[in-house]
Write a protein that holds these residues in place. Structure first.
Motif, short mmCIF file in Angstrom:
data_model
loop_
_atom_site.label_atom_id
_atom_site.label_comp_id
_atom_site.label_asym_id
_atom_site.label_seq_id
_atom_site.Cartn_x
_atom_site.Cartn_y
_atom_site.Cartn_z
N CYS A 1 -6.15 1.34 5.55
CA CYS A 1 -6.69 0.97 5.64
C CYS A 1 -6.63 0.19 7.13
O CYS A 1 -5.67 0.94 8.06
CB CYS A 1 -6.02 -0.07 4.85
SG CYS A 1 -4.70 -0.82 4.99
N ARG B 1 -6.48 -5.28 6.54
CA ARG B 1 -5.32 -6.33 5.47
C ARG B 1 -5.82 -7.95 5.61
O ARG B 1 -6.17 -8.19 6.37
CB ARG B 1 -4.29 -5.84 4.78
CG ARG B 1 -3.99 -4.31 5.10
CD ARG B 1 -3.01 -4.00 4.74
NE ARG B 1 -2.56 -4.61 3.13
CZ ARG B 1 -0.99 -4.41 2.75
NH1 ARG B 1 -0.87 -3.12 3.35
NH2 ARG B 1 -0.68 -4.35 1.55
N GLU C 1 0.90 4.18 1.92
CA GLU C 1 0.94 4.50 3.37
C GLU C 1 2.34 3.18 3.60
O GLU C 1 3.30 4.40 4.35
CB GLU C 1 0.26 4.46 4.11
CG GLU C 1 -0.75 5.06 3.90
CD GLU C 1 -2.04 4.20 2.93
OE1 GLU C 1 -1.46 3.76 2.64
OE2 GLU C 1 -2.85 4.27 3.43
N CYS D 1 -2.44 -0.15 7.24
CA CYS D 1 -1.59 1.11 7.37
C CYS D 1 -2.51 2.01 8.65
O CYS D 1 -1.46 3.03 9.08
CB CYS D 1 -2.04 2.16 6.01
SG CYS D 1 -0.77 1.13 4.66
N HIS E 1 1.19 -0.77 -0.13
CA HIS E 1 0.08 -0.09 0.11
C HIS E 1 0.65 1.02 -0.27
O HIS E 1 1.74 1.34 0.31
CB HIS E 1 -1.00 0.18 1.00
CG HIS E 1 -2.05 -0.43 1.07
ND1 HIS E 1 -3.14 -0.78 2.15
CD2 HIS E 1 -2.52 -1.87 0.09
CE1 HIS E 1 -3.58 -2.03 2.43
NE2 HIS E 1 -3.59 -2.55 0.63
ZN LIG Z 1 -3.43 0.30 3.29
#
Ligand SMILES: [Zn+2]
Ligand SMILES: NC(=O)c1ccc[n+]([C@@H]2O[C@H](COP(=O)([O-])OP(=O)(O)OC[C@H]3O[C@@H](n4cnc5c(N)ncnc54)[C@H](OP(=O)(O)O)[C@@H]3O)[C@@H](O)[C@H]2O)c1
Length: 338
Positions: A265, A268, A240, A275, A238
């Protein structure tokens, strides 16, 4: 909502946009012209003043067959909407009225023109000149990004954009053969950094299953500690996550702001730490994002909720939501169109 405004031009070393002759002067080289074509293909609309139509008679179409086909595969016209600013009728023989793209003729202040284009659904506008229009848009403070290319030419005399306006902030320099691209952003820090995060989302490698996200992390004194996009270093990354990994353990994170085009998010499948958790662990006290994660992807407490629960000042900046959404989905649409 007003579009994101990208002003784009090339100048000679002595600061001119053209020479004083009647011949059309192409200042930058093939690599830069191809880069401009790529930016055109990303835009919803391209705007020029009538002076440029009279002087250069441009077509303002996307040139690359691949880029045109890609746009069509995404359900868009092959080239963006063309916008000509004028108070007079456009010469019916002008090339900007021909070809397979729509053209609208508008008049009004830069703000009024942007409001009208926003009503027409334009999210990304590219302003390609000329001198008068660039000056008016810069002076009015409505330009979000300026892409200024310095070509190694001394032309001696010609049009240039003069006039006051807000200071820009340099976000990138890039060399293209003999030319140099300088990318500047304007506006207050939250607008600048979030718009840049949304734009960086457009650099993500395509994915059929994941969103494209851009992220910028900025220290309290305005220093950019890192920036990046989804899948930049690893196909599962991702935005970030990749940016925080590149920054590493920097004490300035404890007073930094993280800008992300998408809400970080909160859960995950592909990695153990969402994140939101990485941001809390990094000690970042402030997060600004443009677009809330769409509900079909969320089956857990939202990332923003987790950040707020950890005491992080979490702000959604709705001004850039359409741009974030556009950039987040671009790569998916590209993939589906292949
Ligand atoms: Zn994320
Ligand atoms: N190097 C580059 O990247 C680059 C890019 C583009 C152009 N150029 C150069 O720039 C030069 C042209 O610049 P320029 O200053 O003469 O012309 P311009 O900026 O292209 O156009 C100015 C004209 O646009 C119309 N206009 C502008 N704002 C308007 C508004 N808000 N509402 C209604 N009409 C508006 C007016 O036309 P009317 O008088 O018809 O009302 C005005 O005279 C050319 O030499 C061209 O080669 C260079």
């Amino acid at each position: 909502m007003r579009p994101h405004v990208l002003a784009s031009c090339a100048t000679s070393l002595d600061g001119f946009l053209d020479d004083a002759s009647d011949e059309r002067l192409i200042l930058s080289g093939p690599a830069d012209l191809d880069r401009v074509d790529e930016e055109r293909a990303r835009a919803d609309a391209i705007l020029v003043g009538a002076g440029t139509v009279r002087a250069d008679d441009p077509r303002l179409l996307v040139r690359s067959a691949d880029r045109r086909a890609e746009r069509v595969a995404r359900g868009l016209p092959a080239s963006p909407l063309r916008v000509v600013l004028t108070t007079r009728p456009v010469d019916p023989g002008a090339r900007v009225l021909a070809g397979d793209a729509e053209t609208v003729v508008l008049a009004g202040s830069p703000g009024e023109v942007l409001d009208e284009l926003g009503r027409r659904g334009v999210v990304t506008l590219m302003v390609e000149g000329g001198a008068g229009v660039l000056r008016d848009f810069l002076t009015a403070g409505v330009v979000d990004e300026l892409q200024l290319v310095h070509a190694p030419r001394l032309v001696g005399d010609g049009p240039r954009f003069t006039g006051g306006g807000p200071d820009g902030h340099l976000v990138e320099t890039r060399t293209l053969d003999d030319d140099v691209l300088l990318r500047y952003r304007f506006g207050d820090p939250d607008d600048r950094h979030l718009a840049e995060a949304c734009t960086l989302a457009g650099r993500c490698p395509p994915s059929a299953t994941a969103f494209s996200v851009g992220c910028v992390v900025v220290a309290a004194d305005g220093t950019v500690l890192g920036s990046g996009w989804s899948r930049r270093d690893d196909p599962l990354d991702h935005a970030e996550e990749g940016v925080l990994r590149r920054i590493g353990d920097d004490p300035r994170l404890r007073s930094a702001t993280l800008y992300s085009s998408l809400e970080p998010c909160g859960r995950r499948g592909s990695r153990p730490h969402p994140c939101a958790e990485l941001i809390v662990r990094a000690g970042i006290p402030r997060v600004v994002y443009a677009w809330s994660e769409p509900p079909e992807f969320v089956d857990a407490p939202s990332g923003a909720g987790q950040l707020a629960a950890a005491g992080i000042d979490t702000v959604q900046h709705a001004r850039w939501e359409p741009l974030a959404r556009r950039c987040a989905l671009r790569a998916r649409e590209q993939f589906e169109g292949l």
